[in-house]
Design an enzyme around this catalytic site. Structure first.
Site, PDB file in Angstrom:
ATOM      1  N   CYS A 154       0.857  -1.190   0.000  1.00  0.00           N
ATOM      2  CA  CYS A 154       0.000   0.000   0.000  1.00  0.00           C
ATOM      3  C   CYS A 154       0.890   1.236   0.000  1.00  0.00           C
ATOM      4  O   CYS A 154       1.944   1.242   0.640  1.00  0.00           O
ATOM      5  CB  CYS A 154      -0.912  -0.003   1.229  1.00  0.00           C
ATOM      6  SG  CYS A 154      -1.980   1.455   1.364  1.00  0.00           S
ATOM      7  N   ILE A 155       0.470   2.261  -0.718  1.00  0.00           N
ATOM      8  CA  ILE A 155       1.254   3.499  -0.790  1.00  0.00           C
ATOM      9  C   ILE A 155       0.317   4.688  -0.651  1.00  0.00           C
ATOM     10  O   ILE A 155      -0.803   4.677  -1.188  1.00  0.00           O
ATOM     11  CB  ILE A 155       2.052   3.580  -2.113  1.00  0.00           C
ATOM     12  CG1 ILE A 155       2.930   4.833  -2.140  1.00  0.00           C
ATOM     13  CG2 ILE A 155       1.136   3.505  -3.310  1.00  0.00           C
ATOM     14  CD1 ILE A 155       3.889   4.864  -3.316  1.00  0.00           C
ATOM     15  N   GLU A 167       1.904  -5.040  -5.213  1.00  0.00           N
ATOM     16  CA  GLU A 167       0.814  -5.987  -4.991  1.00  0.00           C
ATOM     17  C   GLU A 167      -0.357  -5.677  -5.912  1.00  0.00           C
ATOM     18  O   GLU A 167      -0.715  -4.516  -6.117  1.00  0.00           O
ATOM     19  CB  GLU A 167       0.378  -5.920  -3.526  1.00  0.00           C
ATOM     20  CG  GLU A 167      -0.654  -6.963  -3.126  1.00  0.00           C
ATOM     21  CD  GLU A 167      -0.949  -6.936  -1.636  1.00  0.00           C
ATOM     22  OE1 GLU A 167      -2.135  -6.931  -1.263  1.00  0.00           O
ATOM     23  OE2 GLU A 167       0.022  -6.913  -0.845  1.00  0.00           O
ATOM     24  N   THR A 223       0.454   9.162  -0.234  1.00  0.00           N
ATOM     25  CA  THR A 223       1.028  10.485  -0.004  1.00  0.00           C
ATOM     26  C   THR A 223      -0.096  11.381   0.503  1.00  0.00           C
ATOM     27  O   THR A 223      -1.141  11.479  -0.135  1.00  0.00           O
ATOM     28  CB  THR A 223       1.614  11.087  -1.292  1.00  0.00           C
ATOM     29  OG1 THR A 223       2.598  10.200  -1.826  1.00  0.00           O
ATOM     30  CG2 THR A 223       2.242  12.440  -1.021  1.00  0.00           C
ATOM     31  N   TYR A 232       6.880  13.108  -4.017  1.00  0.00           N
ATOM     32  CA  TYR A 232       7.055  12.149  -2.934  1.00  0.00           C
ATOM     33  C   TYR A 232       6.538  10.759  -3.316  1.00  0.00           C
ATOM     34  O   TYR A 232       7.108   9.744  -2.893  1.00  0.00           O
ATOM     35  CB  TYR A 232       6.342  12.638  -1.670  1.00  0.00           C
ATOM     36  CG  TYR A 232       7.017  13.820  -1.020  1.00  0.00           C
ATOM     37  CD1 TYR A 232       8.377  13.794  -0.743  1.00  0.00           C
ATOM     38  CD2 TYR A 232       6.303  14.957  -0.666  1.00  0.00           C
ATOM     39  CE1 TYR A 232       9.009  14.877  -0.147  1.00  0.00           C
ATOM     40  CE2 TYR A 232       6.919  16.043  -0.072  1.00  0.00           C
ATOM     41  CZ  TYR A 232       8.271  16.002   0.188  1.00  0.00           C
ATOM     42  OH  TYR A 232       8.894  17.073   0.778  1.00  0.00           O
ATOM     43  N   GLY A 233       5.457  10.689  -4.073  1.00  0.00           N
ATOM     44  CA  GLY A 233       4.936   9.393  -4.494  1.00  0.00           C
ATOM     45  C   GLY A 233       5.936   8.629  -5.344  1.00  0.00           C
ATOM     46  O   GLY A 233       6.169   7.426  -5.141  1.00  0.00           O
ATOM     47  N   GLN A 287       1.094  16.230  -1.903  1.00  0.00           N
ATOM     48  CA  GLN A 287       1.022  15.645  -3.237  1.00  0.00           C
ATOM     49  C   GLN A 287       1.555  16.611  -4.290  1.00  0.00           C
ATOM     50  O   GLN A 287       1.653  17.812  -4.059  1.00  0.00           O
ATOM     51  CB  GLN A 287      -0.423  15.243  -3.555  1.00  0.00           C
ATOM     52  CG  GLN A 287      -0.916  14.078  -2.701  1.00  0.00           C
ATOM     53  CD  GLN A 287      -2.364  13.716  -2.975  1.00  0.00           C
ATOM     54  OE1 GLN A 287      -3.039  14.330  -3.797  1.00  0.00           O
ATOM     55  NE2 GLN A 287      -2.861  12.694  -2.279  1.00  0.00           N
ATOM     56  N   ARG A 288       1.904  16.052  -5.447  1.00  0.00           N
ATOM     57  CA  ARG A 288       2.472  16.811  -6.571  1.00  0.00           C
ATOM     58  C   ARG A 288       3.813  17.467  -6.221  1.00  0.00           C
ATOM     59  O   ARG A 288       4.149  18.536  -6.723  1.00  0.00           O
ATOM     60  CB  ARG A 288       1.479  17.858  -7.089  1.00  0.00           C
ATOM     61  CG  ARG A 288       0.179  17.241  -7.602  1.00  0.00           C
ATOM     62  CD  ARG A 288      -0.681  18.286  -8.274  1.00  0.00           C
ATOM     63  NE  ARG A 288      -1.905  17.686  -8.788  1.00  0.00           N
ATOM     64  CZ  ARG A 288      -2.004  17.039  -9.943  1.00  0.00           C
ATOM     65  NH1 ARG A 288      -0.936  16.907 -10.706  1.00  0.00           N
ATOM     66  NH2 ARG A 288      -3.152  16.512 -10.340  1.00  0.00           N
TER      67      ARG A 288
END
Length: 366
Positions: A232-233, A266, A235, A244-245, A240-241
């Protein structure tokens, strides 16, 4: 007898025409007015307005069809009459990213269903509390101050103001569960809440003189038979933007390289997750193809990047870089084509400085 007589075509006899027309014109008023059932419907619609938060109703979407929604919030229209509202709704059949503000005319008020369960809490809080009860609650309440300045775990990466912490779900069960609950607020497909013993959580933080502040995290299984390197991920929205993701995805593959094996996220991937991974795979693979001289195989690409061979194959096929020649598949890496695909893939975000990563794989930690 004459009143019941009709002509052959079913019309009333002329002698009774004057008797059929009322002199006061009451028939004209009945035709001009609304039918009684429309009046009742209008009164019922007025009785449900404004719609309460939690109400379920059908809403006309951009495709012109009606879909079930739930009212999340409401606000008054500045230039309208005091009773005019617009509503923030969630389409129960779709992802929360499609939530939006809608106007009253988009809602089918004949389909209103009030969610009474959400009003139970309001009724409970409306009960008056005696002074003795309030004093007893104040006496038994113990104020606790959190002294933690960083996530409970080992810091395995520090580069400038960025830090990464590894948190064992078995050693820090409550913290791991709370991370999952936090992710559920933003990920509709998130299902894991309590069984965190088998997972490791990698928490990315921005650090300053007040401590380390979480900006996102990813989790992975301690032992995965399917070579999953990420479960699972997330941010957090304020961060966001900012790259970092992409950093978290790249970090998961750097851990796979340290473990000496290939990895893959996964399945199934969400729509946004698939876009993010396709972008990462495209940038990494095309960078290698652009710099590499001579022939290179899918197996060699997999060993260099820790990306699973199936993911490499689907990515290159999607870019039309694999052709079938002389009985085998070959990679066709024209420099101009590579540049065009790299430009379309966008920037790579924050880079992981491998020299700052100090980490021992879980299976080697004793």
């Amino acid at each position: 007898m004459e009143a019941r007589t009709t002509s052959e075509n079913g019309s009333a006899p002329k002698g009774n025409e004057n008797q059929q027309q009322p002199e006061d014109g009451s028939q004209d008023r009945v035709l001009a007015g609304n039918p009684p059932e429309n009046d009742a419907s209008g009164k019922r619609k007025a009785g449900v307005l404004p719609l309460e938060v939690g109400t379920r109703v059908m809403c006309r979407w951009r495709d012109g069809k009606f879909h079930p929604v739930k009212v999340i919030e409401r606000r008054k229209i500045p230039c309208g009459v005091p009773s005019d509202y617009e509503y923030y709704v969630h389409y129960t059949e779709y992802n929360r990213r499609l939530d939006e503000w809608v106007k009253l005319e988009q809602l089918d008020l004949d389909s209103v269903e009030t969610d009474v369960d959400e009003k139970v809490e309001d009724k409970a809080t409306s009960l008056k509390m005696t002074r003795h009860q309030k004093r007893k609650i104040d006496e038994t309440h113990v104020e606790r101050k959190c002294d933690l300045k960083h996530p409970p775990g080992d810091e395995i990466y520090r580069n400038g103001t960025l830090s990464m912490f590894e948190v064992d779900g078995k050693k820090n069960k409550v913290y791991g569960q709370n991370l999952c609950y936090l992710a559920k607020l933003f990920l509709d497909h998130k299902t894991l809440y309590y069984d965190v013993d088998l997972f490791l959580f990698y928490v990315l933080c921005e650090c300053d003189d007040r401590g380390c502040h979480m900006v996102g995290y990813f989790s992975k299984e301690k032992h995965s038979e399917e070579s999953y390197n990420l479960a699972c991920i997330l941010t957090l929205p304020p961060y966001q933007r900012k790259g970092y993701g992409k950093f978290l995805i790249a970090f998961s593959y750097e851990l796979s390289k340290k473990e000496g094996k290939v990895g893959t996220p996964e399945r199934p991937l969400s729509d946004l997750g698939l876009v993010s991974y396709r972008g990462y795979w495209t940038r990494v693979l095309l960078d290698i193809l652009k710099k590499h001289k001579g022939n290179i195989s899918i197996k060699e690409l997999s060993d260099m990047t820790a990306i699973k061979a199936e993911d490499i194959l689907t990515t290159l096929q999607g870019l039309d870089l694999i052709q079938y020649r002389k009985g085998q598949h070959v990679i066709c890496a024209d420099p101009k084509v590579l540049d065009r695909h790299l430009k379309a893939a966008g920037r790579g975000g924050l880079e992981v400085d491998v020299s700052k990563l100090i980490w021992t794989p879980y299976k080697e930690q004793g």
